[in-house]
Every structure is written in structure tokens, then in C-alpha cells.
Design a protein around this motif. Structure first.
Motif, PDB file in Angstrom:
ATOM      1  N   VAL A 236      12.203   8.905   4.448  1.00  0.00           N
ATOM      2  CA  VAL A 236      10.998   9.383   3.779  1.00  0.00           C
ATOM      3  C   VAL A 236      11.021   8.917   2.331  1.00  0.00           C
ATOM      4  CG1 VAL A 236       9.611  11.403   3.178  1.00  0.00           C
ATOM      5  CG2 VAL A 236      10.949  11.391   5.304  1.00  0.00           C
ATOM      6  N   ARG A 237       9.949   8.262   1.899  1.00  0.00           N
ATOM      7  CA  ARG A 237       9.850   7.683   0.561  1.00  0.00           C
ATOM      8  C   ARG A 237       8.725   8.316  -0.225  1.00  0.00           C
ATOM      9  NH1 ARG A 237      14.107   4.925  -0.865  1.00  0.00           N
ATOM     10  NH2 ARG A 237      14.894   3.548   0.746  1.00  0.00           N
ATOM     11  N   LEU A 238       9.033   8.780  -1.440  1.00  0.00           N
ATOM     12  CA  LEU A 238       8.027   9.349  -2.325  1.00  0.00           C
ATOM     13  C   LEU A 238       7.375   8.230  -3.134  1.00  0.00           C
ATOM     14  CD1 LEU A 238       6.504  11.704  -3.596  1.00  0.00           C
ATOM     15  CD2 LEU A 238       8.438  11.974  -5.186  1.00  0.00           C
ATOM     16  N   ILE A 239       6.073   8.105  -2.998  1.00  0.00           N
ATOM     17  CA  ILE A 239       5.270   7.101  -3.692  1.00  0.00           C
ATOM     18  C   ILE A 239       4.369   7.839  -4.676  1.00  0.00           C
ATOM     19  CG2 ILE A 239       3.593   5.222  -3.390  1.00  0.00           C
ATOM     20  CD1 ILE A 239       6.312   4.859  -1.862  1.00  0.00           C
ATOM     21  N   SER A 240       4.235   7.311  -5.883  1.00  0.00           N
ATOM     22  CA  SER A 240       3.365   7.944  -6.874  1.00  0.00           C
ATOM     23  C   SER A 240       2.798   6.882  -7.807  1.00  0.00           C
ATOM     24  CB  SER A 240       4.144   8.987  -7.683  1.00  0.00           C
ATOM     25  OG  SER A 240       3.279   9.664  -8.580  1.00  0.00           O
ATOM     26  N   THR A 241       1.843   7.288  -8.601  1.00  0.00           N
ATOM     27  CA  THR A 241       1.268   6.383  -9.602  1.00  0.00           C
ATOM     28  C   THR A 241       2.188   6.231 -10.797  1.00  0.00           C
ATOM     29  OG1 THR A 241       0.029   8.217 -10.564  1.00  0.00           O
ATOM     30  CG2 THR A 241      -1.118   6.842  -8.926  1.00  0.00           C
ATOM     31  N   THR A 242       3.243   7.005 -10.854  1.00  0.00           N
ATOM     32  CA  THR A 242       4.273   6.856 -11.868  1.00  0.00           C
ATOM     33  C   THR A 242       5.510   6.266 -11.206  1.00  0.00           C
ATOM     34  OG1 THR A 242       5.603   8.003 -13.546  1.00  0.00           O
ATOM     35  CG2 THR A 242       5.162   9.211 -11.523  1.00  0.00           C
ATOM     36  N   ASP A 243       6.419   5.737 -11.990  1.00  0.00           N
ATOM     37  CA  ASP A 243       7.638   5.180 -11.399  1.00  0.00           C
ATOM     38  C   ASP A 243       8.877   5.997 -11.769  1.00  0.00           C
ATOM     39  OD1 ASP A 243       7.874   4.488 -14.053  1.00  0.00           O
ATOM     40  OD2 ASP A 243       8.176   2.356 -13.702  1.00  0.00           O
ATOM     41  N   THR A 244       8.690   7.181 -12.315  1.00  0.00           N
ATOM     42  CA  THR A 244       9.833   7.984 -12.738  1.00  0.00           C
ATOM     43  C   THR A 244      10.005   9.218 -11.853  1.00  0.00           C
ATOM     44  OG1 THR A 244       8.439   9.051 -14.416  1.00  0.00           O
ATOM     45  CG2 THR A 244       9.781   7.182 -15.134  1.00  0.00           C
ATOM     46  N   GLU A 245       9.281  10.281 -12.164  1.00  0.00           N
ATOM     47  CA  GLU A 245       9.385  11.502 -11.393  1.00  0.00           C
ATOM     48  C   GLU A 245       8.050  12.224 -11.390  1.00  0.00           C
ATOM     49  OE1 GLU A 245      12.504  13.708 -13.384  1.00  0.00           O
ATOM     50  OE2 GLU A 245      11.095  14.566 -14.816  1.00  0.00           O
TER      51      GLU A 245
ATOM     52  N   SER B 296       1.997   0.962  -7.290  1.00  0.00           N
ATOM     53  CA  SER B 296       1.692  -0.445  -7.595  1.00  0.00           C
ATOM     54  C   SER B 296       2.617  -1.424  -6.879  1.00  0.00           C
ATOM     55  CB  SER B 296       1.762  -0.677  -9.107  1.00  0.00           C
ATOM     56  OG  SER B 296       3.067  -0.404  -9.588  1.00  0.00           O
ATOM     57  N   ALA B 297       3.797  -0.974  -6.449  1.00  0.00           N
ATOM     58  CA  ALA B 297       4.749  -1.847  -5.755  1.00  0.00           C
ATOM     59  C   ALA B 297       4.891  -1.484  -4.281  1.00  0.00           C
ATOM     60  CB  ALA B 297       6.110  -1.765  -6.448  1.00  0.00           C
ATOM     61  N   SER B 298       4.008  -0.623  -3.770  1.00  0.00           N
ATOM     62  CA  SER B 298       4.109  -0.154  -2.386  1.00  0.00           C
ATOM     63  C   SER B 298       2.986  -0.731  -1.536  1.00  0.00           C
ATOM     64  CB  SER B 298       4.034   1.376  -2.361  1.00  0.00           C
ATOM     65  OG  SER B 298       5.092   1.927  -3.107  1.00  0.00           O
ATOM     66  N   VAL B 299       3.349  -1.148  -0.341  1.00  0.00           N
ATOM     67  CA  VAL B 299       2.354  -1.672   0.590  1.00  0.00           C
ATOM     68  C   VAL B 299       2.395  -0.852   1.880  1.00  0.00           C
ATOM     69  CG1 VAL B 299       2.310  -4.019  -0.335  1.00  0.00           C
ATOM     70  CG2 VAL B 299       3.954  -3.431   1.428  1.00  0.00           C
ATOM     71  N   PRO B 300       1.241  -0.465   2.390  1.00  0.00           N
ATOM     72  CA  PRO B 300       1.205   0.343   3.617  1.00  0.00           C
ATOM     73  C   PRO B 300       1.926  -0.303   4.788  1.00  0.00           C
ATOM     74  CG  PRO B 300      -0.912   0.397   2.531  1.00  0.00           C
ATOM     75  CD  PRO B 300      -0.082  -0.634   1.804  1.00  0.00           C
ATOM     76  N   ASP B 301       1.968  -1.629   4.852  1.00  0.00           N
ATOM     77  CA  ASP B 301       2.650  -2.317   5.957  1.00  0.00           C
ATOM     78  C   ASP B 301       4.131  -1.969   6.039  1.00  0.00           C
ATOM     79  OD1 ASP B 301       0.300  -3.534   6.691  1.00  0.00           O
ATOM     80  OD2 ASP B 301       0.790  -5.473   5.796  1.00  0.00           O
ATOM     81  N   ALA B 302       4.720  -1.488   4.949  1.00  0.00           N
ATOM     82  CA  ALA B 302       6.144  -1.145   4.924  1.00  0.00           C
ATOM     83  C   ALA B 302       6.432   0.229   5.530  1.00  0.00           C
ATOM     84  CB  ALA B 302       6.661  -1.189   3.490  1.00  0.00           C
ATOM     85  N   PHE B 303       5.380   0.961   5.917  1.00  0.00           N
ATOM     86  CA  PHE B 303       5.539   2.335   6.389  1.00  0.00           C
ATOM     87  C   PHE B 303       4.941   2.514   7.777  1.00  0.00           C
ATOM     88  CE2 PHE B 303       5.282   2.353   1.765  1.00  0.00           C
ATOM     89  CZ  PHE B 303       6.483   2.988   1.438  1.00  0.00           C
ATOM     90  N   ASP B 304       5.515   3.462   8.505  1.00  0.00           N
ATOM     91  CA  ASP B 304       5.040   3.783   9.850  1.00  0.00           C
ATOM     92  C   ASP B 304       4.010   4.900   9.860  1.00  0.00           C
ATOM     93  OD1 ASP B 304       6.829   2.014  11.472  1.00  0.00           O
ATOM     94  OD2 ASP B 304       8.351   3.166  10.393  1.00  0.00           O
ATOM     95  N   ALA B 305       4.007   5.739   8.805  1.00  0.00           N
ATOM     96  CA  ALA B 305       3.092   6.873   8.744  1.00  0.00           C
ATOM     97  C   ALA B 305       2.979   7.333   7.292  1.00  0.00           C
ATOM     98  CB  ALA B 305       3.589   8.015   9.627  1.00  0.00           C
ATOM     99  N   LEU B 306       2.015   8.231   7.060  1.00  0.00           N
ATOM    100  CA  LEU B 306       1.740   8.721   5.713  1.00  0.00           C
ATOM    101  C   LEU B 306       1.595  10.233   5.730  1.00  0.00           C
ATOM    102  CD1 LEU B 306       0.839   8.274   2.696  1.00  0.00           C
ATOM    103  CD2 LEU B 306      -1.489   7.983   3.601  1.00  0.00           C
ATOM    104  N   VAL B 307       2.194  10.905   4.734  1.00  0.00           N
ATOM    105  CA  VAL B 307       2.017  12.336   4.527  1.00  0.00           C
ATOM    106  C   VAL B 307       1.339  12.539   3.177  1.00  0.00           C
ATOM    107  CG1 VAL B 307       3.171  14.568   4.174  1.00  0.00           C
ATOM    108  CG2 VAL B 307       4.029  12.975   5.906  1.00  0.00           C
TER     109      VAL B 307
END
Length: 184
Positions: free
Chosen positions: A38-47, A67-78
Motif C-alpha cells: 500500500v502506497r500513500l500518494i499526495s500532492t506533497t512529497d513529505t508527509e 506528480s511522480a505517480s502513474v495509475p498504471d503502477a497500481f492495481d487499485a485505489l483507495v
């Protein structure tokens, strides 16, 4: 958990501030217990700064900036709730596009509480049956959704499966259902 999510990578999209803490941590923990990365993605790169309703909760390190995340790298979204979280994210075109891309790719999405606001902004609720925090009912029905007052709602309309729940009290059913759907 009955299902095995080993080999699955799940994105959790959250704003830098305003996510309801239990609506992020409980799904994250349940998905991890089932074996997901599980990976936390945000508009910030810190916390991010999470909240317990209106009070500040814990902070949590971001795994990758949006900005560095692409949906193709993930199987699902929460999509966790909290009033401020989706309200902020729906004003960020990259966040809206990120969410829409999961629907376009037919990948499952789980959203709780106020998070369906972001789904409405991404224009992916028309013709879908879903639930949310009750105050979103008018917004979602105006966007074309069929709103239900249910603990958890699974909608298989369109190319993907959407899991929604209303509030923190629904988390056990939300997490179990998300694990089941993501494992399918």
C-alpha cells in the motif's frame, strides 16, 4: 483476511492536510494484512497531517508525490474521507485525472465518507449506485449517481468495481469488501 493480495500494489490518495485518520489507517492496515503493498500518494512529497474529525491526528510519511505517480503502477485505489481531504483534491486537476484514470483502466476503487466528492469531480459517478456521508447525497445525485444509505455499497456498473461506505462506523465492512473486491 480471507483473500490474498500479495503482488498487488494499492494507491491511497490523500491531501496534505485533512484526511480522516481512521479512514486512511484502517483500510491501509487491512490491505497490508491481506498482503498488499500500500502506497500513500499526495500532492506533497513529505508527509500528510491526518485529523480525528476536527482535531489534528498523526502525521504520515508520503511514499510518492502525485506528480511522480502513474495509475498504471497500481492495481487499485483507495480514497479516504475527511471533509477537507476530497474538497482540496477535487481542486487539483492532476488528482482528478489520477482518479479518472483508474476508472478508464477498469481498476477497482474504494471511497469512504466525503471521498465521493472527488469521484463526482472526476465525472465517474453518473449511472453508478453508491453511498457516502449523508451530506453529499444531493451533490452525488446531481452528478447522476443513485445514492443509497447503506453501510457498504458495491457497484459494478462500467468497466470497474466501485466500493463506497458512509462513515468511520462502516470501516469493518468497507475494509472487508475492499479486500474482497481488490483480490478478485
Amino acid at each position: 483476511m480471507a483473500h490474498d493480495l500479495k503482488g498487488k500494489t494499492i494507491a491511497v490518495l490523500a491531501a496534505p492536510e485533512g484526511t480522516e485518520q481512521v479512514e486512511l489507517t484502517e483500510p491501509r492496515d487491512g490491505l497490508r494484512e491481506a498482503g498488499a503493498d500500500v502506497r500513500l500518494i499526495s500532492t506533497t512529497d513529505t508527509e500528510i497531517q491526518m485529523f480525528n474529525h476536527l482535531d489534528k491526528g498523526d502525521t504520515l510519511a508520503v511514499d510518492a508525490p502525485l506528480s511522480a505517480s502513474v495509475p498504471d503502477a497500481f492495481d487499485a485505489l483507495v480514497l479516504p474521507g475527511g471533509v477537507a481531504n476530497p474538497d482540496f483534491l477535487r481542486t487539483v486537476p492532476e488528482a482528478v485525472a489520477f482518479v479518472r484514470a483508474f476508472f478508464d483502466a477498469g481498476k477497482p476503487v474504494a471511497a469512504i465518507c466525503h471521498a465521493p466528492w472527488l469521484l463526482a469531480e472526476a465525472d465517474v459517478v453518473n449511472g453508478r449506485t453508491l453511498t457516502s456521508w449523508p451530506s453529499l447525497r444531493t451533490d452525488l445525485t446531481n452528478a447522476g449517481a443513485l445514492w443509497r444509505d447503506e453501510e457498504v455499497q458495491v457497484c459494478e456498473a462500467g468497466p470497474n468495481t466501485l466500493v463506497t461506505s458512509r462513515k468511520p462506523d462502516d470501516l469493518p465492512a468497507f475494509v472487508k469488501t475492499a479486500v474482497d473486491v481488490f483480490a478478485a
